[in-house]
Design a protein around this motif. Structure first.
Motif, PDB file in Angstrom:
ATOM      1  N   PRO A 630      93.258  73.749   7.077  1.00 33.26           N
ATOM      2  CA  PRO A 630      93.131  72.365   7.873  1.00 33.26           C
ATOM      3  C   PRO A 630      93.850  71.385   7.049  1.00 33.26           C
ATOM      4  CG  PRO A 630      91.244  73.678   7.954  1.00 33.26           C
ATOM      5  CD  PRO A 630      91.888  74.427   6.845  1.00 33.26           C
ATOM      6  N   GLN A 631      94.609  70.586   7.909  1.00 36.47           N
ATOM      7  CA  GLN A 631      94.923  69.278   7.388  1.00 36.47           C
ATOM      8  C   GLN A 631      94.022  68.098   7.612  1.00 36.47           C
ATOM      9  OE1 GLN A 631      98.565  67.947   8.490  1.00 36.47           O
ATOM     10  NE2 GLN A 631      98.809  66.097   7.296  1.00 36.47           N
ATOM     11  N   VAL A 632      93.674  67.328   6.884  1.00 33.63           N
ATOM     12  CA  VAL A 632      92.974  66.258   6.932  1.00 33.63           C
ATOM     13  C   VAL A 632      93.686  65.033   7.301  1.00 33.63           C
ATOM     14  CG1 VAL A 632      91.121  64.770   5.729  1.00 33.63           C
ATOM     15  CG2 VAL A 632      91.070  67.084   5.161  1.00 33.63           C
ATOM     16  N   GLN A 633      93.220  64.526   8.474  1.00 32.46           N
ATOM     17  CA  GLN A 633      93.991  63.373   9.150  1.00 32.46           C
ATOM     18  C   GLN A 633      94.275  62.130   8.146  1.00 32.46           C
ATOM     19  OE1 GLN A 633      95.337  63.602  12.150  1.00 32.46           O
ATOM     20  NE2 GLN A 633      94.713  65.995  12.336  1.00 32.46           N
ATOM     21  N   GLU A 634      93.284  61.690   7.273  1.00 35.34           N
ATOM     22  CA  GLU A 634      93.287  60.707   6.454  1.00 35.34           C
ATOM     23  C   GLU A 634      94.297  61.028   5.208  1.00 35.34           C
ATOM     24  OE1 GLU A 634      92.432  57.645   7.369  1.00 35.34           O
ATOM     25  OE2 GLU A 634      91.956  58.488   9.371  1.00 35.34           O
ATOM     26  N   PRO A 635      95.060  60.194   4.853  1.00 35.90           N
ATOM     27  CA  PRO A 635      95.887  60.499   3.507  1.00 35.90           C
ATOM     28  C   PRO A 635      94.840  60.643   2.158  1.00 35.90           C
ATOM     29  CG  PRO A 635      96.806  58.525   4.831  1.00 35.90           C
ATOM     30  CD  PRO A 635      95.392  58.894   5.393  1.00 35.90           C
ATOM     31  N   GLN A 636      93.778  59.854   2.387  1.00 36.44           N
ATOM     32  CA  GLN A 636      93.089  60.062   1.126  1.00 36.44           C
ATOM     33  C   GLN A 636      92.442  61.511   1.057  1.00 36.44           C
ATOM     34  OE1 GLN A 636      92.983  57.762   3.192  1.00 36.44           O
ATOM     35  NE2 GLN A 636      90.633  57.112   3.764  1.00 36.44           N
ATOM     36  N   ASN A 637      92.056  61.952   2.371  1.00 36.88           N
ATOM     37  CA  ASN A 637      91.141  63.162   2.286  1.00 36.88           C
ATOM     38  C   ASN A 637      92.185  64.257   2.491  1.00 36.88           C
ATOM     39  OD1 ASN A 637      89.062  61.810   3.052  1.00 36.88           O
ATOM     40  ND2 ASN A 637      89.003  62.182   5.055  1.00 36.88           N
ATOM     41  N   THR A 638      93.320  64.201   2.479  1.00 39.01           N
ATOM     42  CA  THR A 638      94.337  65.207   2.184  1.00 39.01           C
ATOM     43  C   THR A 638      94.912  65.453   0.749  1.00 39.01           C
ATOM     44  OG1 THR A 638      95.577  64.533   4.175  1.00 39.01           O
ATOM     45  CG2 THR A 638      96.941  65.859   2.706  1.00 39.01           C
ATOM     46  N   LEU A 639      94.791  64.456   0.016  1.00 38.99           N
ATOM     47  CA  LEU A 639      94.957  64.506  -1.424  1.00 38.99           C
ATOM     48  C   LEU A 639      93.760  65.049  -2.005  1.00 38.99           C
ATOM     49  CD1 LEU A 639      96.627  63.790  -4.022  1.00 38.99           C
ATOM     50  CD2 LEU A 639      95.643  61.562  -3.971  1.00 38.99           C
ATOM     51  N   LEU A 640      92.489  64.889  -1.662  1.00 42.50           N
ATOM     52  CA  LEU A 640      91.427  65.541  -2.283  1.00 42.50           C
ATOM     53  C   LEU A 640      91.342  66.868  -2.076  1.00 42.50           C
ATOM     54  CD1 LEU A 640      88.616  65.102  -3.710  1.00 42.50           C
ATOM     55  CD2 LEU A 640      87.708  64.336  -1.534  1.00 42.50           C
ATOM     56  N   ALA A 641      91.604  67.390  -0.603  1.00 43.83           N
ATOM     57  CA  ALA A 641      91.558  68.620  -0.367  1.00 43.83           C
ATOM     58  C   ALA A 641      92.618  69.414  -1.135  1.00 43.83           C
ATOM     59  CB  ALA A 641      91.844  68.824   1.342  1.00 43.83           C
ATOM     60  N   ILE A 644      91.321  70.053  -4.798  1.00 47.55           N
ATOM     61  CA  ILE A 644      90.172  71.116  -4.610  1.00 47.55           C
ATOM     62  C   ILE A 644      90.867  72.598  -4.571  1.00 47.55           C
ATOM     63  CG2 ILE A 644      88.090  71.998  -3.353  1.00 47.55           C
ATOM     64  CD1 ILE A 644      87.566  69.017  -2.647  1.00 47.55           C
ATOM     65  N   ILE A 645      91.687  72.793  -3.586  1.00 45.57           N
ATOM     66  CA  ILE A 645      92.061  73.999  -3.225  1.00 45.57           C
ATOM     67  C   ILE A 645      92.966  74.640  -4.592  1.00 45.57           C
ATOM     68  CG2 ILE A 645      93.945  75.084  -2.067  1.00 45.57           C
ATOM     69  CD1 ILE A 645      93.472  73.322   0.144  1.00 45.57           C
ATOM     70  N   LEU A 646      93.619  73.660  -5.065  1.00 48.54           N
ATOM     71  CA  LEU A 646      94.493  73.808  -6.450  1.00 48.54           C
ATOM     72  C   LEU A 646      93.613  74.397  -7.475  1.00 48.54           C
ATOM     73  CD1 LEU A 646      97.401  71.452  -6.498  1.00 48.54           C
ATOM     74  CD2 LEU A 646      97.487  74.039  -5.938  1.00 48.54           C
ATOM     75  N   THR A 647      92.291  73.741  -7.746  1.00 49.06           N
ATOM     76  CA  THR A 647      91.463  74.055  -8.420  1.00 49.06           C
ATOM     77  C   THR A 647      90.859  75.309  -8.325  1.00 49.06           C
ATOM     78  OG1 THR A 647      90.958  71.610  -8.844  1.00 49.06           O
ATOM     79  CG2 THR A 647      89.355  73.072  -9.722  1.00 49.06           C
ATOM     80  N   ASN A 704      95.581  85.083  -1.701  1.00 54.53           N
ATOM     81  CA  ASN A 704      94.538  83.996  -1.277  1.00 54.53           C
ATOM     82  C   ASN A 704      95.631  82.713  -1.323  1.00 54.53           C
ATOM     83  OD1 ASN A 704      92.586  85.443  -0.333  1.00 54.53           O
ATOM     84  ND2 ASN A 704      91.735  85.451  -2.125  1.00 54.53           N
ATOM     85  N   HIS A 705      96.716  82.823  -1.854  1.00 54.13           N
ATOM     86  CA  HIS A 705      97.433  81.361  -2.085  1.00 54.13           C
ATOM     87  C   HIS A 705      97.784  80.991  -0.522  1.00 54.13           C
ATOM     88  CE1 HIS A 705     100.888  84.150  -1.202  1.00 54.13           C
ATOM     89  NE2 HIS A 705     101.694  82.981  -0.895  1.00 54.13           N
ATOM     90  N   ASN A 706      97.770  79.462  -0.570  1.00 52.94           N
ATOM     91  CA  ASN A 706      97.869  78.826   0.503  1.00 52.94           C
ATOM     92  C   ASN A 706      99.279  77.644   0.600  1.00 52.94           C
ATOM     93  OD1 ASN A 706      95.515  79.614   2.412  1.00 52.94           O
ATOM     94  ND2 ASN A 706      94.737  79.189   0.401  1.00 52.94           N
TER      95      ASN A 706
END
Length: 721
Positions: A630-641, A644-647, A704-706
């Motif tokens: 899922p894509q977070v609508q807000e730009p700052q949430n997108t970057l944070l997600a 987290i995913i890459l980590t 599980n890569h995305n």
């Protein structure tokens, strides 16, 4: 005492709901200069506050600190000439022979010289004159000047301390005011204007020079000083008296200017004045800008005064006189006999018939009267029953006025008002209804507009501040992008051309096609405009997202309304509305639907839709896009997600490799545990990215890569509405 003084000054203060001007006049548009104007500034040069328009030469003569520029009137960024001058330039006037009089402070030693502009060069003729009484000593002290028939009229101070104010005519015959507080009492000079009242005058009256200023009032008793606005005048042919008032004005009269705003306790003070005439001097109007005399600015105002009203006060009004009663001296209305000829009057046909051909022939009784009583009893009232413009929180600094003919064939006066916050207001008064068409930000908000000049022929406005000079067109019709926007602006310069489907300048439209042009400036009626098209925007979201739906009103006067599936949305915790944009917090599948934003603007009691957009908000189907997070609508949430995913992916790779034994915990080996160097049959363990026994290269795999994908409607969201 001061409270009763205020009551006596203004009379009873009554606030009524019938006032037609808004107390909080809001500009319909707030814009920047952008690419519709030109900016000139020279590195290391400051104080661009003196201007002379030489339309005959096509140049703007610009005086600044220690520099004089000649700039192209059509584009001030084109510098044609420059001359260095160790002065704050304060006076620029055109002499009858085409040369220019220039005066500057000259390190607190005012000096004047003549200057020419020929063959692209500015040249000072080195014919220096004493500038005392013509130009201020202090570069930041207010002053006024006017050149009439080769003679300079000036209002400034005669000394360094500024304690000897003077209104003087020089260059040929010098005549000035008396150093008496009844004549000038700590004045702040604002402007000086020449009115040719001698032209076609059946009474044979003389031309007048009008002076506008504020000063400490002598006619009111108060523990604290009370300043008032004034208008004074002298006759052009005045040469002083024979014995009394030798080389002093025999025609100097002054009175109070009223510009009442009931929400203020003290009278407003004049800051600038503009003389606007149409056909003859009898039609002339003085437009003045006024601000509070308190440190905290509240309301600023624009008031206008008819030429005839000012004349009547000076030629027919009563005088004030200083009355002493025991130890108390105060100014009261003079009800005694008035000498003949009337004190302060110019030499006219009646005076000439009595053998008085100049002020030198006036009797001492008339001159003594005017020497002691230069103050009139009656104030000059504004032309309308209320100020033309009243605005809270904006300190007005300068004003110029232009006239343009609208589609209805009527002429309308357009005011351009400079402010202390570096902007210019474009305003029109339609039969008592004030319309501020736009506010254009010219300079930084910390840089006040110090001077405004206007060229009607070129249709250009020139503004100066401490840091730069700006040129902007009087009309910017191309700024209005729709018929509704163009008509509701009520800009007399502009109309919507139905043929070209654009907002065009009326002066550029042929009269034969006027029927295809929509303009209604008196009422702002936009019914002839086509309906605003509804724009559909598709937008998807994921559960738990914060969704932002943007909606920009067509103007500062527009009101935004939100609806979802035809139901009105109000500002709430679930649907907060921030700067007209709708936020949906923690969105769920129940938030899907049609969201409509509508901008509505009222004009003369009617309401018009200026913007209309519908968002088709849909929940993204995760099952159809199982490989897409899922894509977070807000730009700052997108970057944070994304972080987290890459980590998580990195941690999973490390754990998996440890589990498979590809990564071993480092330890010290004994000699017996050391790897054999050349033992037959020894085989290295299989490593990531190396060939196996079958000769194939194997890689570490992770199913599980995305990937992060954009929603299909991201373009529409970025575009905004």
């Amino acid at each position: 005492m001061l409270f009763f003084l205020i009551l006596s000054f203004w009379g009873p203060v009554v606030l009524t709901s019938g006032q037609v001007w808004p107390l909080y006049s809001t500009p319909r548009k707030t814009v920047t200069l952008s690419n519709r104007g030109h900016v000139f500034q020279e590195e290391g040069v400051w104080n661009y506050s003196t201007m002379l328009l030489r339309e005959d030469m096509g140049v703007l003569i610009l005086g600044a600190r220690e520099t004089i520029f000649a700039l192209d009137l059509k584009n001030i960024t084109h510098q044609k000439a420059m001359s260095e001058c160790q002065n704050y330039i304060r006076i620029l006037h055109t002499m009858p022979n085409g040369t220019m009089l220039v005066c500057g402070t000259n390190a607190f030693n005012p000096t004047c010289d003549l200057m020419t502009y020929t063959d692209g060069n500015l040249t000072l003729e080195s014919k220096q004159q004493d500038g005392k009484g013509k130009c201020p000593f202090d570069p930041f002290q207010r002053y006024a000047s006017e050149l009439v028939d080769g003679e300079l009229y000036s209002a400034t101070s005669m000394n360094f301390l500024g304690s000897e104010p003077v209104v003087m005519r020089s260059l040929n015959e010098t005549v000035r005011t008396e150093f008496m507080t009844s004549w000038l009492n700590e004045p702040n000079f604002i402007g000086m204007k020449h009115v040719p009242e001698g032209l076609d005058n059946p009474e044979g009256d003389d031309d007048k020079i009008y002076l506008f200023f504020s000063e400490t009032a002598v006619e009111y008793d108060a523990y604290n000083k009370l300043d008032v606005s004034r208008v004074a005048r002298v006759c052009k042919g005045d040469v002083g008296g024979q014995r009394t008032l030798q080389k002093r004005w025999t025609s100097f009269l002054k009175t109070r200017l009223d510009c009442p705003v009931h929400q203020t306790r003290l009278p407003l003070l004049i800051q600038d004045v503009f003389l606007f005439c149409t056909e003859t001097w009898k039609t002339c109007m003085f437009y003045g800008v006024f601000t509070p005399q308190t440190e905290m600015p509240e309301y600023s105002a624009v008031c206008a005064y008819r030429m005839q009203d000012i004349r009547n006060v000076f030629s027919e009004g009563k005088f004030k006189t200083l009355h002493s009663d025991t130890s108390i001296a105060k100014w009261v209305t003079y009800n005694g006999p008035v000498p003949d000829p009337r004190p302060g009057a110019c030499i006219n046909n009646k005076a000439k018939q009595e053998g008085k051909n100049s002020s030198l022939d006036l009797p001492d009784k008339t001159l003594q009267f005017i020497r002691e009583r230069p103050l009139m009893d009656q104030a000059v009232k504004q032309s309308s029953h209320q100020p033309l413009v009243v605005k809270k929180g904006a300190a007005f600094t300068r004003i110029v006025v232009a006239s343009t003919t609208a589609l209805d064939g009527l002429s309308h006066q357009v005011m351009f008002i400079g402010t202390a916050s570096g902007s210019v207001l474009k305003a029109v008064n339609y039969a008592g209804q004030m319309v501020i068409i736009e506010e254009v930000q010219l300079f930084k908000k910390s840089e006040p507009v110090k001077i405004l000049q206007i060229s009607i022929n070129l249709g250009q406005l020139y503004a100066g501040s401490e840091v730069a000079t700006v040129q902007m067109p009087l009309s910017t019709c191309e700024r209005y992008t729709s018929c509704m926007d163009c008509v509701l602006a009520r800009d007399p310069y502009c109309g919507w051309d139905l043929t070209s489907n654009s907002c065009s300048a009326i002066k550029n439209i042929h009269p034969d096609t006027y029927s295809e042009v929509v303009q209604n400036i008196t009422d702002g009626n936009a019914e002839r405009c086509p309906a605003v098209e509804n724009i559909m925007i598709n937008k998807t979201f994921y559960p738990g997202n914060v969704v932002r739906l943007q909606c920009q009103p067509g103007s500062n006067l527009g009101q935004v309304q939100w609806r979802v599936n035809s139901h009105t949305i109000s500002d709430s915790n679930k649907y907060p509305i921030h700067r007209n944009s709708l936020l949906i917090l923690n969105a769920t599948d129940s938030d899907a639907g049609l969201y409509t934003c509508t901008s509505i603007e009222s004009s003369n009691g009617k309401y018009y839709v200026t913007q209309n957009a519908t968002y088709n908000l849909r929940l993204e189907n995760i099952m159809d896009h199982h490989s897409v997070l899922p894509q977070v609508q807000e730009p700052q949430n997108t970057l944070l997600a994304l972080v987290i995913i890459l980590t998580l992916i990195l941690i999973a790779l490390v754990v998996w490799n440890f589990y498979k034994g590809y990564f071993a915990v480092p330890r010290c080996l004994t000699k017996s545990e050391e790897r054999p160097q050349s033992v037959p049959g020894y085989q290295e363990p299989l490593q990531i990215g190396t060939k196996n026994t079958a000769g194939r290269t194997e890689f570490n795999r992770n199913n599980n890569h995305n990937r992060i994908s954009d929603t299909a409607n991201q373009h529409n969201e970025d575009k905004g509405f």
